[in-house]
Design an enzyme around this catalytic site. Structure first.
Site, PDB file in Angstrom:
ATOM      1  N   HIS A   1     -52.859  14.380 -64.706  1.00 19.00           N
ATOM      2  CA  HIS A   1     -52.154  13.224 -65.245  1.00 19.00           C
ATOM      3  C   HIS A   1     -52.579  11.994 -64.448  1.00 19.00           C
ATOM      4  O   HIS A   1     -52.937  12.091 -63.272  1.00 19.00           O
ATOM      5  CB  HIS A   1     -50.649  13.466 -65.099  1.00 19.00           C
TER       6      HIS A   1
ATOM      7  N   GLN B   1     -44.294  19.557 -65.266  1.00 12.68           N
ATOM      8  CA  GLN B   1     -44.154  20.462 -66.401  1.00 12.68           C
ATOM      9  C   GLN B   1     -43.745  21.863 -65.981  1.00 12.68           C
ATOM     10  O   GLN B   1     -43.329  22.667 -66.817  1.00 12.68           O
ATOM     11  CB  GLN B   1     -45.473  20.521 -67.195  1.00 12.68           C
TER      12      GLN B   1
ATOM     13  N   ASP C   1     -48.427  18.648 -58.544  1.00 13.53           N
ATOM     14  CA  ASP C   1     -47.651  17.926 -59.552  1.00 13.53           C
ATOM     15  C   ASP C   1     -46.915  18.966 -60.375  1.00 13.53           C
ATOM     16  O   ASP C   1     -47.518  19.676 -61.178  1.00 13.53           O
ATOM     17  CB  ASP C   1     -48.594  17.085 -60.421  1.00 13.53           C
TER      18      ASP C   1
ATOM     19  N   LYS D   1     -37.585  15.488 -67.116  1.00 14.99           N
ATOM     20  CA  LYS D   1     -38.292  16.540 -67.852  1.00 14.99           C
ATOM     21  C   LYS D   1     -37.574  17.883 -67.748  1.00 14.99           C
ATOM     22  O   LYS D   1     -37.894  18.819 -68.465  1.00 14.99           O
ATOM     23  CB  LYS D   1     -39.734  16.656 -67.353  1.00 14.99           C
TER      24      LYS D   1
ATOM     25  N   CYS E   1     -51.565  10.307 -71.071  1.00 14.80           N
ATOM     26  CA  CYS E   1     -51.821   9.873 -69.690  1.00 14.80           C
ATOM     27  C   CYS E   1     -52.796  10.824 -68.996  1.00 14.80           C
ATOM     28  O   CYS E   1     -52.648  11.145 -67.811  1.00 14.80           O
ATOM     29  CB  CYS E   1     -50.527   9.769 -68.890  1.00 14.80           C
TER      30      CYS E   1
END
Length: 408
Positions: free
Chosen positions: A121, A201, A198, A224, A366
């Site tokens: 991302h 998700q 990261d 999220k 993104c």
């Protein structure tokens, strides 16, 4: 489609006011809808229970301070970490920037190298580019396998003692591919590098245990994982946090201020300048409690089953290109031949003959370097949540058929 495809089916849609009226929401990868339990927690925190934290000596302030720090404990438990390894940020983007501007500026110099991957991302690319401009550090890019996962065999070949940081996504926001974090950690640590993950998700979809993953930094956003916007989390191993200089100056992050010198609070408070996101922290903790009550393993199985069903249905068409691995987690990206993803998204949003409206994401998500790698300007993306079910897939497939008829 049959019920067997979602043997771990969840019946929670009626807990989400944002889904009332039969709206088929397939953009959870961008932001998740909020259950009533989270809405109630934030309303109570903003109204009946509201007060400042860490400052007031009156009872409600003391109670809110206890609740705020309890949210930190909830967060630590949710990801298998210690309380003093949890920094509240405005989101994963700020968390990654915090690492770049504190640990990165203190430890990286010209001649050092950072390893990213093709599927990152922008929030895990641009902060490192900004740091590189200031320090002269070089950035390398790890390729993907044919299936769309980060190629850790290639990473092993690329990594050298000059690499001081590896920064990878746990789950791709475009492909749904899952990183073997433990393996990545072993490779990074093998050359003396730190590993940043990261986890935006992954946090809503996978059980997390920082000790087992052995990453050095882990970042994710609350919105999220069914919580509010405006708050996220940076996990960092305690020894790293203790050695990192502060980033922003202001109230709450200090020990003592004089015009001659300022001393700073210990981590994690050192990185939380100003009045914190009080309401958001309590809302995030409520979301974690709610998701824990559902069962993160059930959520993962549910979303894997829905993604597999949609991929199977789309693969049966001769006018669809699928991206990513067959076992992608909760995310399916695709292209409909001859139809730009933006056009598909617009038509799906219009109510069809059956009154169904479907929300998907259409664009580069993104992740423009990944789009370049895939050879497309954009993709259509359907991303599932715990509230998704087969009716959402059926509505999407009907919408695709209607789009195909419109475009001939």
């Amino acid at each position: 489609m049959t019920a067997a495809t979602t043997s771990e089916a969840l019946s929670v849609k009626d807990q989400f006011p944002g889904l009332a009226g039969g709206w088929h929401y397939l953009d959870t990868g961008a932001t998740a809808q909020k259950p009533q339990a989270v809405i109630d927690a934030t309303v109570a925190a903003m109204g009946r229970d509201y007060a400042t934290v860490h400052r007031g000596v009156y009872q409600r302030s003391a109670e809110m301070t206890l609740a705020f720090e309890a949210a930190r404990r909830t967060t630590a438990k949710f990801i298998g970490a210690a309380e003093d390894e949890i920094v509240f940020t405005r989101g994963a983007t700020e968390a990654i920037n915090l690492v770049a501007q504190t640990w990165g500026r203190a430890h990286l110099k010209a001649g050092d190298r950072i390893l990213l991957s093709t599927l990152e991302h922008h929030s895990n690319i641009v902060p490192w580019q900004l740091l590189a401009e200031r320090t002269g550090v070089a950035i390398d890019v790890c390729p993907l396998t044919a299936a769309g996962t980060i190629d850790l065999e290639a990473a092993e070949r690329i990594l050298t003692p000059a690499h001081k940081l590896v920064a990878f996504a746990h789950v791709s926001n475009v492909l749904g591919s899952v990183l073997h974090v433990e393996h990545a950690a072993k490779l990074a640590h093998g050359v003396g590098a730190k590993l940043l993950i990261d986890g935006c998700q992954a946090a809503p979809r996978l059980a997390l245990d920082m000790a087992a993953l052995d990453c050095d930094f882990y970042a994710f956003s609350a919105h999220k994982l069914y919580g509010p916007t405006g708050i996220g989390v940076l996990f960092a191993k305690k020894a790293l946090l203790d050695a990192m200089p502060p980033w922003q100056g202001g109230g709450a992050m200090i020990d003592r201020v004089t015009f001659a010198k300022t001393t700073f609070a210990p981590a994690p408070q050192r990185f939380e300048a100003g009045t914190p996101m009080i309401v958001e922290a309590l809302g995030m903790a409520a979301a974690m409690d709610w998701l824990t009550g559902i069962g993160i393993a059930r959520a993962e199985a549910h979303e894997r089953a829905l993604a597999a069903t949609l991929r199977r249905e789309l693969a049966a068409r001769n006018d669809v290109t699928l991206f990513g691995p067959d076992d992608g987690l909760g995310i399916v990206s695709f292209a409909l031949d001859g139809v730009h993803p933006h056009d598909l998204g617009t038509i799906l949003d219009e109510e069809g003959p059956d009154g169904a409206s479907v929300a998907i994401r259409a664009g580069h998500h993104c992740a423009q370097p990944l789009m370049d790698h895939l050879g497309v300007p954009a993709t259509a993306r359907a991303s599932f949540g715990v509230y998704s079910d087969e009716s959402d897939i059926e509505a999407l497939l009907k919408g695709i058929e209607r789009t195909r008829r419109i475009f001939g």
